[in-house]
Design an enzyme around this catalytic site. Structure first.
Site, PDB file in Angstrom:
ATOM      1  N   THR A 189       0.818  -1.212   0.000  1.00  0.00           N
ATOM      2  CA  THR A 189       0.000   0.000   0.000  1.00  0.00           C
ATOM      3  C   THR A 189       0.850   1.259   0.000  1.00  0.00           C
ATOM      4  OG1 THR A 189      -1.716  -1.172   1.213  1.00  0.00           O
ATOM      5  CG2 THR A 189      -1.839   1.214   1.233  1.00  0.00           C
TER       6      THR A 189
ATOM      7  N   ARG B 185       1.983  -0.377  -8.031  1.00  0.00           N
ATOM      8  CA  ARG B 185       2.232   0.781  -7.170  1.00  0.00           C
ATOM      9  C   ARG B 185       3.695   1.202  -7.207  1.00  0.00           C
ATOM     10  NH1 ARG B 185      -1.629  -1.561  -2.557  1.00  0.00           N
ATOM     11  NH2 ARG B 185      -3.547  -0.524  -3.197  1.00  0.00           N
TER      12      ARG B 185
ATOM     13  N   ASN C 185      -2.054   5.998  -5.247  1.00  0.00           N
ATOM     14  CA  ASN C 185      -1.214   4.834  -5.475  1.00  0.00           C
ATOM     15  C   ASN C 185      -1.653   3.972  -6.654  1.00  0.00           C
ATOM     16  OD1 ASN C 185      -3.344   3.305  -4.474  1.00  0.00           O
ATOM     17  ND2 ASN C 185      -2.468   3.141  -2.437  1.00  0.00           N
TER      18      ASN C 185
ATOM     19  N   HIS D 264      -6.668   0.049  -6.110  1.00  0.00           N
ATOM     20  CA  HIS D 264      -7.310  -0.216  -4.830  1.00  0.00           C
ATOM     21  C   HIS D 264      -7.531  -1.712  -4.694  1.00  0.00           C
ATOM     22  CE1 HIS D 264      -9.887  -0.019  -1.363  1.00  0.00           C
ATOM     23  NE2 HIS D 264     -10.766  -0.770  -2.012  1.00  0.00           N
TER      24      HIS D 264
END
Length: 88
Positions: free
Chosen positions: A4, A18, A28, A31
């Site tokens: 994340t 990412r 980023n 999801h």
């Protein structure tokens, strides 16, 4: 997708989505839900016309068995129906 945290993704998994494209932790590029329950809730919110239960019953088994093709005109992956024949 990668971690994340974009900084962590860039350093530990630079080829992840990412790691390659994330700008900040809130920008980023992608999801991922944190649980199946969250995923169901989010799918229902963003795609209210989509019937998740019906998809798991009818489409998902075909996806797992490889009965899909890419429709370049519509730019989506499609599941072969019983009446359709595979493209070669």
């Amino acid at each position: 997708m990668g971690p994340t945290k974009v900084f962590r993704a860039r350093n530990s998994v630079p080829d992840s989505i990412r790691g390659a494209y994330g700008l900040t932790d809130t920008r980023n590029t992608t999801h991922g839900s944190d649980s199946p329950a969250s995923a169901s809730r989010e799918i229902a919110f963003f795609f209210p016309e989509f019937n998740e239960q019906l998809w798991y019953q009818q489409e998902e088994p075909r996806l797992r068995s490889g009965q899909v093709y890419y429709n370049a005109e519509e730019r989506v992956h499609c599941v072969f129906r019983d009446e359709e024949t595979e493209l070669t």
